[in-house]
Design a protein around this motif. Structure first.
Motif, PDB file in Angstrom:
ATOM      1  N   HIS A  27       0.825  -1.201   0.000  1.00  0.00           N
ATOM      2  CA  HIS A  27       0.000   0.000   0.000  1.00  0.00           C
ATOM      3  C   HIS A  27       0.863   1.256   0.000  1.00  0.00           C
ATOM      4  N   LEU A  32      -2.901   4.067   2.398  1.00  0.00           N
ATOM      5  CA  LEU A  32      -4.038   4.006   1.471  1.00  0.00           C
ATOM      6  C   LEU A  32      -4.340   2.537   1.188  1.00  0.00           C
ATOM      7  N   ARG A  41      -7.454   1.254  -0.296  1.00  0.00           N
ATOM      8  CA  ARG A  41      -8.049   1.240  -1.642  1.00  0.00           C
ATOM      9  C   ARG A  41      -8.266   2.692  -2.030  1.00  0.00           C
ATOM     10  N   ASP A  42      -8.884   2.930  -3.154  1.00  0.00           N
ATOM     11  CA  ASP A  42      -9.121   4.313  -3.581  1.00  0.00           C
ATOM     12  C   ASP A  42      -9.980   5.065  -2.578  1.00  0.00           C
ATOM     13  N   ASP A  43     -10.893   4.316  -1.918  1.00  0.00           N
ATOM     14  CA  ASP A  43     -11.850   4.988  -1.036  1.00  0.00           C
ATOM     15  C   ASP A  43     -11.668   4.607   0.439  1.00  0.00           C
ATOM     16  N   CYS A  48      -8.783   4.134   3.841  1.00  0.00           N
ATOM     17  CA  CYS A  48      -7.425   4.322   4.339  1.00  0.00           C
ATOM     18  C   CYS A  48      -7.312   3.787   5.767  1.00  0.00           C
ATOM     19  N   TYR A  68     -11.810   7.292   2.661  1.00  0.00           N
ATOM     20  CA  TYR A  68     -10.894   8.372   2.279  1.00  0.00           C
ATOM     21  C   TYR A  68     -11.714   9.665   2.187  1.00  0.00           C
TER      22      TYR A  68
END
Lengths: 263, 258
Positions: B13, B101, B103-105, B107, B125
């Motif tokens: 990550h 991080l 995933r994209d959304d 943390c 996120y």
């Protein structure tokens, strides 16, 4: 000697413009001494010139507590007016205690006035505002007969009152005994007593007072006090309490009416 | 104690991590709380940096921290969690803040006080405001200490419009409101002279929370797009950390100015 070195006695640089205005000049430290005591009374303060000193007095809105002060300050002009305690406190908080603050009170008509606060220290500046003139009631006169007196220092007095600070303060009994000043509070059956060794007069007495107001007042007294005298007085048919505080710049006097209790 | 350290290196990550002593975190997070719940943390060369715009878009914090940074990710400082964690610690305790991080959304954050526990939590996120991007030139600059600056602005905590004047080696704050006028100044080292209008209670609130031991620089910046306006810059220097607030001018009609 410059005004910064001796603000208490030094005359202000400017004289007031006309007879309807008065200017009082002294250090922020001295103003703070005065304001911290008078803010407990939650009222505007009357001032008038007296020789080379200035007298201040007010009474709280419930007419239980009167405070007077007579301090050495430079005063020019008409020689009487009002001090707006809250406005002044808001302004002086920004300045160091050795800054010089000139308070100018100008009567505009019978009902309103203009005030200018002007400070000089590391920070310099002024604030001007207008207020309605609402005179507080006359302070009640201090009865001259003292039934009992105790003299001590400010540290001892504050320490004694700190003991009852956290208690439920409805009424506090103040007793002046032989070489002791004692406080007593009662909460149902829970009786608490505290005392401190002090110098007392031969005659002894006790009285009952508003505990929270008295504690707040003692807390506000200046730590620079040289000596403090606590007296139980004899009025018509009651026993007011007087606190006399002797300061390097003058003195403060507080008188509180008693409560009608006996225990 | 101000060195970077990794809590763990999963290698999978993107992350950003830095270590500061608890005392510094306390001072900084006390300021971050005034700006927002989340502050963007990123890497600026070899230093950690941060920025955030307040919700009302009236001011922005841009900070450069004096600590080594690990990782390359753009992260988020969750100010409440950080403050609540560090406030109980001795000032000298080293505290590692690591943002990872997932995933994209999503943390994960771990706040680690060596020998005194670790707090780990996951969050969506957050959407963090981007800073305004303006080109500007410095019109005037002066410096003083934060303690005096706090005294000065304490007089304007409930005032809407203030005028800040830098002139003749003095920084002056001036208000005229409801028939009352207040004008207070202090001596400063200044590069020139200029003045503009700002929101008194906003500037007072920012100054109030600056670390008292810091030195401060005041700038009036001239935006290239609106050269008649002035952005107010207040920069505090605390333990080699640099925290700059950029404060938007107050809109005051021509006939209301003084």
């Amino acid at each position: 000697m410059s005004i910064m070195e001796n603000p208490e006695k030094e005359q202000a640089e400017n004289t007031v413009a006309d007879a309807s205005q008065t200017a009082i000049t002294t250090s922020v430290g001295t103003w703070n001494t005065l304001l911290n005591v008078f803010k407990v009374l939650d009222n505007d303060v009357v001032f008038r010139r007296s020789d080379d000193m200035v007298e201040f007095y007010t009474i709280d809105p419930a007419h239980v507590l009167t405070a007077r002060a007579k301090l050495s300050m430079a005063c020019e002009g008409d020689g009487q007016g009002l001090v707006f305690v809250k406005d002044m406190l808001d302004f002086v908080k920004a300045f160091d205690k050795n800054a010089v603050l000139r308070y100018t009170f100008k009567k505009l008509d019978g009902y309103s006035c203009e005030v200018r606060l002007e400070a000089r220290g590391q920070l310099e500046g002024f604030k001007t505002f207008r207020r309605m003139i609402v005179m507080p009631a006359e302070a009640f006169p201090e009865p001259v007969i003292h039934t009992a007196e105790a003299s001590t220092n400010i540290k001892t007095l504050k320490h004694l009152f700190n003991n009852i600070n956290s208690h439920r303060l409805d009424t506090v009994k103040v007793s002046i005994g032989e070489n002791a000043l004692a406080l007593e509070t009662r909460d149902d059956e829970d009786v608490k007593q505290f005392s401190a060794p002090v110098n007392t007069t031969a005659s002894l007495d006790r009285g009952y007072y508003n505990g929270s107001m008295l504690t707040k007042m003692v807390k506000s007294l200046p730590d620079t006090a040289i000596t403090v005298k606590i007296s139980i007085l004899k009025a018509a048919d009651s026993k007011p309490l007087a606190i006399d505080v002797f300061l390097p710049q003058g003195y403060l006097n507080v008188v509180m009416l008693p409560r009608d209790e006996d225990w | 104690m101000e060195s970077a350290e990794l809590v763990s290196t999963s290698g999978e990550h993107a992350y950003i991590s830095l270590t500061l002593d608890a005392g510094t975190w306390k001072a900084l997070s006390n300021i971050f709380k005034q700006v927002g719940d989340e502050i963007t943390l990123f890497r600026d060369g070899d230093r950690p940096a941060l920025y955030q715009m307040d919700k009302g878009h009236t001011f922005m914090l841009v900070g450069k921290l004096s600590a080594e940074v690990e990782g390359e990710a753009e992260g988020v400082v969750f100010t409440d969690e950080l403050y609540n964690f560090v406030r109980k610690l001795d000032d000298s305790t080293p505290v590692i803040y690591k943002f990872k991080l997932l995933r994209d959304d999503e943390c994960e954050v771990s706040i680690h006080a060596k020998g005194q526990g670790v707090e780990t939590f996951r969050r969506e996120y957050p959407t963090v405001s981007k800073p305004f991007s303006i080109e500007y030139d410095c019109s005037v600059e002066c410096s003083t200490n934060v303690k005096t600056l706090k005294q000065l602005f304490s007089l304007f905590t409930d005032i809407a419009t203030i005028k800040i004047v830098i002139d003749g080696g003095r920084l002056t704050v001036w208000s005229k409101q409801d028939g009352e006028e207040t004008k207070v100044s202090l001596p400063v080292k200044a590069t020139g002279s200029d003045s503009y209008f700002y929101t008194g209670y906003l500037v007072a609130k920012i100054v109030k929370h600056l670390p008292t031991t810091a030195m401060a620089k005041i700038n009036l910046f001239k935006p290239k797009s609106r050269s008649s306006d002035r952005i107010l810059g207040i920069t505090a220097y605390y333990n080699k950390h640099e925290l700059m607030f950029l404060i938007a001018p107050r809109i005051v009609e021509e006939d209301q100015r003084w």
